[in-house]
Write a protein that holds these residues in place. Structure first.
Motif, PDB file in Angstrom:
ATOM      1  N   LYS A 362      38.711  25.456 -23.340  1.00  0.00           N
ATOM      2  CA  LYS A 362      37.336  24.976 -23.502  1.00  0.00           C
ATOM      3  C   LYS A 362      36.378  26.150 -23.682  1.00  0.00           C
ATOM      4  CE  LYS A 362      37.476  20.513 -21.125  1.00  0.00           C
ATOM      5  NZ  LYS A 362      37.009  19.714 -19.998  1.00  0.00           N
ATOM      6  N   LEU A 363      36.560  27.205 -22.848  1.00  0.00           N
ATOM      7  CA  LEU A 363      35.658  28.355 -22.927  1.00  0.00           C
ATOM      8  C   LEU A 363      35.751  29.032 -24.292  1.00  0.00           C
ATOM      9  CD1 LEU A 363      35.894  29.967 -19.357  1.00  0.00           C
ATOM     10  CD2 LEU A 363      34.217  28.363 -20.258  1.00  0.00           C
ATOM     11  N   ALA A 364      36.976  29.099 -24.822  1.00  0.00           N
ATOM     12  CA  ALA A 364      37.167  29.732 -26.134  1.00  0.00           C
ATOM     13  C   ALA A 364      36.470  28.897 -27.217  1.00  0.00           C
ATOM     14  CB  ALA A 364      38.652  29.860 -26.443  1.00  0.00           C
ATOM     15  N   ALA A 365      36.624  27.567 -27.123  1.00  0.00           N
ATOM     16  CA  ALA A 365      36.005  26.688 -28.113  1.00  0.00           C
ATOM     17  C   ALA A 365      34.480  26.779 -28.045  1.00  0.00           C
ATOM     18  CB  ALA A 365      36.444  25.239 -27.878  1.00  0.00           C
ATOM     19  N   LEU A 366      33.980  26.973 -26.819  1.00  0.00           N
ATOM     20  CA  LEU A 366      32.533  27.062 -26.618  1.00  0.00           C
ATOM     21  C   LEU A 366      32.009  28.365 -27.213  1.00  0.00           C
ATOM     22  CD1 LEU A 366      30.394  25.336 -25.189  1.00  0.00           C
ATOM     23  CD2 LEU A 366      30.672  26.786 -23.182  1.00  0.00           C
ATOM     24  N   ALA A 367      32.715  29.465 -26.907  1.00  0.00           N
ATOM     25  CA  ALA A 367      32.286  30.780 -27.391  1.00  0.00           C
ATOM     26  C   ALA A 367      32.404  30.861 -28.910  1.00  0.00           C
ATOM     27  CB  ALA A 367      33.118  31.871 -26.728  1.00  0.00           C
ATOM     28  N   GLY A 368      33.355  30.099 -29.472  1.00  0.00           N
ATOM     29  CA  GLY A 368      33.537  30.134 -30.917  1.00  0.00           C
ATOM     30  C   GLY A 368      32.640  29.147 -31.655  1.00  0.00           C
ATOM     31  N   GLY A 369      31.866  28.371 -30.911  1.00  0.00           N
ATOM     32  CA  GLY A 369      30.951  27.429 -31.561  1.00  0.00           C
ATOM     33  C   GLY A 369      31.605  26.124 -31.966  1.00  0.00           C
ATOM     34  N   LYS A 370      32.878  25.892 -31.553  1.00  0.00           N
ATOM     35  CA  LYS A 370      33.573  24.653 -31.932  1.00  0.00           C
ATOM     36  C   LYS A 370      33.007  23.451 -31.163  1.00  0.00           C
ATOM     37  CE  LYS A 370      37.273  26.769 -34.103  1.00  0.00           C
ATOM     38  NZ  LYS A 370      36.611  28.094 -34.130  1.00  0.00           N
ATOM     39  N   ILE A 371      32.609  23.704 -29.876  1.00  0.00           N
ATOM     40  CA  ILE A 371      31.985  22.623 -29.102  1.00  0.00           C
ATOM     41  C   ILE A 371      30.486  22.686 -29.389  1.00  0.00           C
ATOM     42  CG2 ILE A 371      31.451  21.793 -26.771  1.00  0.00           C
ATOM     43  CD1 ILE A 371      34.107  23.036 -25.847  1.00  0.00           C
ATOM     44  N   GLN A 382      28.434  29.677 -14.538  1.00  0.00           N
ATOM     45  CA  GLN A 382      29.328  30.751 -14.099  1.00  0.00           C
ATOM     46  C   GLN A 382      29.415  31.855 -15.152  1.00  0.00           C
ATOM     47  OE1 GLN A 382      32.612  28.299 -13.051  1.00  0.00           O
ATOM     48  NE2 GLN A 382      31.825  27.921 -10.997  1.00  0.00           N
ATOM     49  N   PRO A 383      29.591  33.108 -14.662  1.00  0.00           N
ATOM     50  CA  PRO A 383      29.496  34.275 -15.544  1.00  0.00           C
ATOM     51  C   PRO A 383      30.432  34.236 -16.750  1.00  0.00           C
ATOM     52  CG  PRO A 383      29.751  34.955 -13.243  1.00  0.00           C
ATOM     53  CD  PRO A 383      29.820  33.475 -13.251  1.00  0.00           C
ATOM     54  N   ASP A 384      31.615  33.603 -16.604  1.00  0.00           N
ATOM     55  CA  ASP A 384      32.563  33.656 -17.731  1.00  0.00           C
ATOM     56  C   ASP A 384      32.282  32.588 -18.800  1.00  0.00           C
ATOM     57  OD1 ASP A 384      33.248  31.588 -16.098  1.00  0.00           O
ATOM     58  OD2 ASP A 384      35.414  31.826 -16.317  1.00  0.00           O
ATOM     59  N   VAL A 385      31.219  31.809 -18.591  1.00  0.00           N
ATOM     60  CA  VAL A 385      30.888  30.789 -19.581  1.00  0.00           C
ATOM     61  C   VAL A 385      29.908  31.372 -20.595  1.00  0.00           C
ATOM     62  CG1 VAL A 385      29.903  28.495 -19.961  1.00  0.00           C
ATOM     63  CG2 VAL A 385      31.177  28.973 -17.864  1.00  0.00           C
ATOM     64  N   ALA A 410      16.608  31.611 -17.402  1.00  0.00           N
ATOM     65  CA  ALA A 410      15.856  32.582 -18.185  1.00  0.00           C
ATOM     66  C   ALA A 410      16.471  33.966 -17.990  1.00  0.00           C
ATOM     67  CB  ALA A 410      14.401  32.585 -17.741  1.00  0.00           C
ATOM     68  N   ASP A 411      16.823  34.272 -16.722  1.00  0.00           N
ATOM     69  CA  ASP A 411      17.339  35.613 -16.424  1.00  0.00           C
ATOM     70  C   ASP A 411      18.731  35.824 -16.997  1.00  0.00           C
ATOM     71  OD1 ASP A 411      15.011  36.040 -15.147  1.00  0.00           O
ATOM     72  OD2 ASP A 411      15.783  35.689 -13.129  1.00  0.00           O
ATOM     73  N   LYS A 412      19.425  34.713 -17.316  1.00  0.00           N
ATOM     74  CA  LYS A 412      20.763  34.855 -17.895  1.00  0.00           C
ATOM     75  C   LYS A 412      20.630  35.388 -19.322  1.00  0.00           C
ATOM     76  CE  LYS A 412      25.194  32.666 -18.087  1.00  0.00           C
ATOM     77  NZ  LYS A 412      26.158  31.667 -17.855  1.00  0.00           N
ATOM     78  N   GLY A 413      19.350  35.657 -19.686  1.00  0.00           N
ATOM     79  CA  GLY A 413      19.111  36.192 -21.018  1.00  0.00           C
ATOM     80  C   GLY A 413      19.209  35.096 -22.055  1.00  0.00           C
TER      81      GLY A 413
END
Length: 696
Positions: A362-371, A382-385, A410-413
């Motif tokens: 899921k995290l990979a799909a999220l980072a790749g824009g698939k989700i 969480q930091p790894d999301v 906001a602080d998460k940039g």
């Protein structure tokens, strides 16, 4: 703006620097959150004692507090241990007794020598026909009697601090009052006839009658306004920072939105259309959106939220929707799934339960824009999301999150636009206190086809009738929620437990008809019980208040709330909103155990009369107070020492427009009034606001 302004130093010194306050007393003071002279000044008196001198006690209405000059007569020491020590005294026309318990005779003889003149002040009452003053508050020689104020302010105390100590310490703090430049708009001061800050402080601590301790007196009103103004300035500075923060312009094309809107069996209400327009407008500009979507139960927030998410997707980005609990996140998923299908959008869920390989994928799909649209709990933080291109974050049920989490986002940039949804209609004054930094969209109409819910108030003595009514409804294929107040039978609180009710209803209606869900169950069991009810396998769901928010079962048309008098109004309104979601006529039964208190009766009557959440929440505010309506502990609602949110709601609105106007004219707070406002922020301990200016 490096540190606290020098003129405030004396107010932020240690308490021991005040007359009559030693280390021990200072420790006692800290029990009531008084750490500095400044804190003492903001602890205003709540009553006043008239200590004006009289010639005689004759003709006074007893019991009352009197101050009179007397000649000391005979002493009558107590006969046994711990008995009363009496001293006879005479004034110009009458006589009475001073009474002391556990007294040391030699001490009293020195303080009250026979034949001497003394001024005594204290509560005089009749006891067996004799006038007596037990433990006078003051005993002074006529020469020192000027120390007794004519009107003595009465303060809230803590163990180890007497009125005398408090009065003396406050007088010491008042002696240090600096003259501060004015931060309130001149026109406002003149219109209200308010004194300047130092004068207001002096007057508030020197009431000359009961009228002077009312919140409506000019000095107190001014001090309340200062508090509200400092709070609204902080929110306005946060809002200014958010607006300056780089945002992303997300322009919707309308292609996906069109597909969803065409597939609906009804037209959105005008309130929904207006909210969608406001949100899309905010998202289209390159400033961060910070908007609150406030909608009563069943006003159709889900549709508005999903359209907003589609704007993000149409603009080539992603959207996330966060809920406070796993049950709610899954529900959002179910509600959004058919809409996502119409739009052809990839929708996924992420909660604390996702583990191992599945989570990684899921995290990979999220980072790749698939989700494209993610639904989740705060696990999303969480930091790894990481997102490929997050444009919009929707936070559901705001008061479970609070301002701090908004700042975390906001602080998460994350430059994403933020939309906060709440189903709790909040009275305007509280909305300003809590969401003053946000722009607000309100959904104040119900979608077409929703029938009003019939609400009835029934005594628990008619339990059998209610169960009979239920059996008939189940035979007709309808479903019912049965809400109980507590989970296990507790000795202290004799409330019918969910388990007990569950067993009894099963005995009457049949084992496979009744389900149970409560807070102590393992999540998997909870989900299974909810799923069985949602699919219609069970017809009655016995539950604790875990179903307060979110759950959507259109076929459920009956809501029974047991011991309804033990719930708050807003909570009852939320619970009732779980039915009436389909096309069938729905009923809500509020069961109470007689006898009802006045407050309990009034609450249930309000619910019977109206379904308007805003009317209900205003009533709730009047009856219970601000902290309870939102549940102060987690509400992020500020605690005001002087201002009263219930009674001074109008002042809050003025403070908000004033703070915003000041910042619009002087964003850096460098003008004369701006610099005075900085001093106000220091005075009110608004450190976060000060950081915002310094960084800003």
């Amino acid at each position: 703006m490096s540190g606290r302004p020098e003129q405030l130093f004396p107010l932020f010194a240690g308490l021991e620097t005040l007359p009559g306050v030693g280390r021990k007393t200072a420790q006692h003071f800290s029990q009531i959150a008084v750490e500095t002279p400044r804190d003492l000044l903001f602890s205003l008196p709540y009553a006043v004692v008239d200590r004006r001198r009289r010639d005689t006690i004759k003709g006074a209405d007893l019991p009352s507090t009197l101050t009179v000059e007397v000649t000391v007569g005979a002493h009558r020491p107590s006969s046994g241990r711990g008995g009363a020590y009496r001293v006879h005294v005479e004034d110009a026309q009458s006589d009475f007794q001073l009474v002391f318990f556990h007294a040391r005779g030699d001490f009293l003889r020195r303080q009250l020598p026979e034949g001497a003149r003394r001024v005594v002040s204290g509560k005089l009452e009749l006891f067996d026909g004799l006038a007596q003053m037990v433990h006078p508050d003051h005993i002074l020689s006529p020469g020192d009697a000027g120390d007794i104020p004519e009107f003595e302010p009465v303060y809230h105390l803590t163990q180890g601090v007497t009125q005398k100590t408090m009065y003396k310490a406050v007088q010491g703090a008042l002696a240090r009052l600096p003259e501060l430049a004015e931060w309130i708009d001149r026109a406002q001061l003149d219109r209200r006839d308010w004194p300047d800050w130092a004068a207001a402080m002096r007057l508030a601590h020197a009431p000359s009658g009961l009228d002077d301790v009312m919140a409506t007196t000019p000095p107190r009103e001014r001090l309340a306004y200062d508090e509200l103004m400092a709070h609204q300035l902080t929110l306005a500075l946060a809002r200014q920072r958010d607006r300056k923060a780089p945002g992303i312009a997300s322009m919707g094309t309308g292609s996906l939105q069109g597909k969803v809107l065409q597939s609906l069996p009804y037209h959105p209400t005008s309130a929904q259309s207006r909210a969608i327009e406001e949100i899309a407008g905010d998202m289209a500009v390159a400033q961060r959106m910070n908007r609150l979507l406030q909608g009563d139960v069943g006003a159709g927030k889900t549709l508005v939220a999903f359209i907003a998410l589609l704007v993000a997707v149409e603009a080539g980005g992603q959207g996330v929707m966060m809920a406070p609990t796993e049950i709610l996140a899954r529900q959002h998923l179910e509600a959004l799934a058919p809409l996502a299908e119409e739009a052809g959008v990839v929708l996924e869920i992420l909660t604390g339960r996702d583990k191992g390989g599945e989570r990684k994928a899921k995290l990979a799909a999220l980072a790749g824009g698939k989700i494209q649209v993610l639904v989740g709990t705060h696990a999303v933080f969480q930091p790894d999301v990481t997102f490929h291109d997050l444009r919009l974050a929707i936070i559901d049920e705001q008061h479970r999150f609070g301002v701090r989490q908004r700042m975390d986002l906001a602080d998460k940039g994350v430059a994403a636009d933020v939309l906060v949804m709440t189903a709790t209609p909040i009275p305007r004054s509280l909305a300003l206190a809590q969401y003053g930094d946000m722009d607000v969209s309100v959904l104040d109409e119900k979608p077409p086809g929703r029938k009003p819910i019939k609400t009835a108030v029934v005594s628990t003595e008619r339990m059998d009738e209610v169960v009979g009514h239920l059996r008939r409804a189940i035979d007709e294929g309808r479903q019912c929620y049965w809400v109980c107040p507590l989970v296990e039978e507790s000795e202290l609180v004799d409330l019918t437990a969910a388990d007990e009710r569950f067993k009894r209803l099963r005995a009457v209606l049949g084992d496979d008809v009744v389900g149970l869900v409560h807070g102590q169950m393992p999540p998997a069991d909870k989900d299974a019980a909810m799923a069985a009810f949602q699919s219609g396998d069970t017809k009655v769901l016995v539950a604790t208040t875990v179903i307060e928010v979110g759950v959507n079962v259109p076929n459920a048309t009956i809501m029974v709330i047991e011991r309804a008098e033990t719930f708050g109004l807003a909570q009852l309104h939320q619970l009732r909103g779980r039915v009436g979601r389909g096309t069938a006529q729905s009923t809500c039964l509020l069961m109470y155990r007689p006898p009802l208190s006045d407050g309990g009766r009034k609450r249930l009557e309000v619910l019977r009369e109206t379904e308007d959440g805003f009317v209900i929440s205003e009533t709730d505010l009047k009856m219970r107070g601000a902290g309870d309506v939102i549940g102060t502990a987690q509400s992020g609602l500020p605690r005001f020492q002087i201002a009263d949110l219930e009674r001074q709601a109008a002042l809050m609105a003025v403070a908000q427009s004033d703070a915003r106007a000041l910042l619009a004219a002087d964003p850096e707070l460098n003008s004369e009034r701006g610099r005075a406002a900085r001093v106000l922020l220091w005075l009110m301990r608004q450190d976060r606001a000060i950081r915002l200016i310094t960084v800003g």
